[in-house]
Scaffold this motif. Structure first.
Motif, PDB file in Angstrom:
ATOM      1  N   ARG A 326       0.828  -1.293  -0.084  1.00 12.50           N
ATOM      2  CA  ARG A 326       0.140   0.055   0.155  1.00 12.50           C
ATOM      3  C   ARG A 326       0.987   1.007   0.165  1.00 12.50           C
ATOM      4  O   ARG A 326       2.287   0.979   0.058  1.00 12.50           O
ATOM      5  CB  ARG A 326      -0.899  -0.079   1.331  1.00 12.50           C
ATOM      6  N   PRO A 327       0.221   2.605   0.038  1.00  8.48           N
ATOM      7  CA  PRO A 327       0.974   3.702  -0.092  1.00  8.48           C
ATOM      8  C   PRO A 327       1.748   3.843   1.288  1.00  8.48           C
ATOM      9  O   PRO A 327       1.360   3.465   2.203  1.00  8.48           O
ATOM     10  CB  PRO A 327       0.055   4.777  -0.214  1.00  8.48           C
ATOM     11  N   GLY A 328       2.839   4.338   1.099  1.00  6.91           N
ATOM     12  CA  GLY A 328       3.773   4.280   2.190  1.00  6.91           C
ATOM     13  C   GLY A 328       4.634   3.011   2.692  1.00  6.91           C
ATOM     14  O   GLY A 328       5.278   2.985   3.458  1.00  6.91           O
ATOM     15  N   ARG A 329       4.472   2.034   1.852  1.00  5.84           N
ATOM     16  CA  ARG A 329       5.181   0.628   2.018  1.00  5.84           C
ATOM     17  C   ARG A 329       5.830   0.177   0.703  1.00  5.84           C
ATOM     18  O   ARG A 329       5.542   0.833  -0.305  1.00  5.84           O
ATOM     19  CB  ARG A 329       4.135  -0.396   2.463  1.00  5.84           C
ATOM     20  N   ASP A 330       6.727  -0.569   0.841  1.00  5.31           N
ATOM     21  CA  ASP A 330       7.820  -0.955  -0.178  1.00  5.31           C
ATOM     22  C   ASP A 330       7.178  -2.596  -0.872  1.00  5.31           C
ATOM     23  O   ASP A 330       6.781  -3.428  -0.014  1.00  5.31           O
ATOM     24  CB  ASP A 330       9.116  -1.034  -0.094  1.00  5.31           C
ATOM     25  N   VAL A 331       7.549  -2.941  -1.864  1.00  6.82           N
ATOM     26  CA  VAL A 331       7.697  -4.339  -2.178  1.00  6.82           C
ATOM     27  C   VAL A 331       8.247  -5.138  -1.382  1.00  6.82           C
ATOM     28  O   VAL A 331       9.117  -4.813  -0.939  1.00  6.82           O
ATOM     29  CB  VAL A 331       8.092  -4.486  -3.737  1.00  6.82           C
ATOM     30  N   THR A 332       7.598  -6.042  -1.008  1.00 11.09           N
ATOM     31  CA  THR A 332       7.976  -7.110   0.250  1.00 11.09           C
ATOM     32  C   THR A 332       7.657  -8.456   0.039  1.00 11.09           C
ATOM     33  O   THR A 332       6.591  -8.996  -0.606  1.00 11.09           O
ATOM     34  CB  THR A 332       7.914  -6.456   1.427  1.00 11.09           C
ATOM     35  N   ILE A 333       8.327  -9.333   0.904  1.00 11.73           N
ATOM     36  CA  ILE A 333       7.879 -10.642   0.990  1.00 11.73           C
ATOM     37  C   ILE A 333       7.074 -10.700   2.257  1.00 11.73           C
ATOM     38  O   ILE A 333       7.248 -10.086   3.331  1.00 11.73           O
ATOM     39  CB  ILE A 333       9.048 -11.686   1.190  1.00 11.73           C
TER      40      ILE A 333
END
Length: 349
Positions: A326-333
């Motif tokens: 979501r906005p404010g977060r990065d691509v992640t596992i």
């Protein structure tokens, strides 16, 4: 000399004390310490922020769908425009041929070929001419028929182009409305987050992580992964490699890379890198791609979340998935079961 200095110092000290003690002198109070939010209050804030970002996610899907359709309609309009130009040139050519035949008839005194033939006194010329007349009549009918068909095609192309243009304009309005909704929801969420102290933001992130861990643990304990062991296809391996290579890049709504992604932008670009074009949005990916049971899931498959299919990630194996949160977060596992699963789709089935 020393006595003078001591006396001067004493006088200065007395004056300073007098000023400090003088009535009516105002001093700024220290900044009041804001009491930290209770656990319950912070949970409510978290719920409110999550709801706003969910709404922004749904609006992002609507925006992306409108954009995808607009691209297709624009391409169709260009294609139709080319057909219209070709059709108009063909009509111009046919009209010239019809005009040439009319001028030829005029040069022959305005008499139709049949009348000219009847006036001929040569029998052999009559027989040859009769054959040519039949051929000419068929050619004339063919020419007029082709002209009529081409004009009809041109009208159909024009009508289709007008229809696509109207759809494009309607889509533009939907896209703008979705864009406003996205900005509205994200702005509201950011305003709430801005009221949080650093320590509260840290607690909020910890709450998110704890909730995701709890959901993932419950999902694993349910036996959802029992029997799962399917190997990724070659295309699936390529898609997974692409998606995991984007880890750390920021979520931006409407983004398809290379520097940022939204959730379906990541999955669609990953499969495009694998040679498979899939729908742009999570809702369309859910609607149009082949579905598989969770127990048959393999790396490269796409996991669709929430009842409205507003979020999507890619399964990478071992109960994990990669996604743009979501906005404010990065691509992640993250854990594949860390959010409510709607279903699983397989682009290369």
């Amino acid at each position: 000399m020393n006595r003078r200095r001591s006396a001067a110092a004493a006088i200065a000290l007395v004056c300073a004390l007098t000023v400090l003690a003088a009535p009516g002198q105002a001093f700024a109070d220290p900044k009041p310490v804001k009491p930290p939010r209770s656990e319950k209050s912070l949970q409510e804030v978290r719920g409110e922020i999550d709801a706003l970002y969910r709404k922004a996610g749904a609006a992002t899907d609507a925006y992306n769908l409108a954009e995808e359709r607009a691209d297709k309609q624009s391409a169709e309009i260009v294609k139709l425009a080319k057909e219209i130009v070709k059709g108009q040139k063909r009509i111009d050519g046919l009209k010239k041929r019809v005009g040439a035949e009319a001028r030829e008839q005029y040069r022959n005194g305005g008499l139709p070929p049949e009348a000219q033939l009847m006036l001929s006194g040569d029998p052999s010329h009559f027989l040859d001419g009769a054959g040519r007349i039949r051929e000419g009549q068929q050619a004339a009918k063919g020419l007029l028929g082709e002209l009529a068909r081409t004009q009809a095609d041109l009208q159909a192309y024009t009508k289709d182009a007008t229809s696509h243009w109207e759809q494009l304009e309607a889509g533009r309005k939907k896209k703008e409305a979705a864009k406003k909704e996205i900005k509205k929801q994200i702005s509201a969420a950011e305003k709430i987050e801005a009221t949080l102290e650093k320590e509260e933001r840290e607690r909020l992130l910890k709450m998110e992580q704890d909730a995701a861990y709890k959901a993932q643990t419950a999902w694993l304990d349910s036996g959802a992964l029992k029997g799962i062991g399917g190997e990724a296809s070659e295309a699936g391996k390529t898609a997974v490699a692409y998606a995991t290579a984007q880890i750390g890049k920021p979520y931006v709504w409407g983004a398809e890379g290379p520097g940022s992604f939204d959730c379906s932008g990541l999955t669609s670009q990953a499969w495009l890198a694998a040679g498979r074009g899939i729908p742009r949005t999570s809702q369309e990916q859910w609607k149009r791609l082949p579905r598989v049971d969770v127990k048959d899931m393999r790396p490269g498959d796409l996991i669709v979340y929430f009842d409205d299919a507003s979020h999507i990630g890619m399964y990478v194996g071992d109960g994990a998935m990669v996604h743009a949160p979501r906005p404010g977060r990065d691509v992640t596992i993250a854990g594949a079961g860390s959010m409510p699963i709607l279903g699983v789709v397989r682009p290369d089935r």
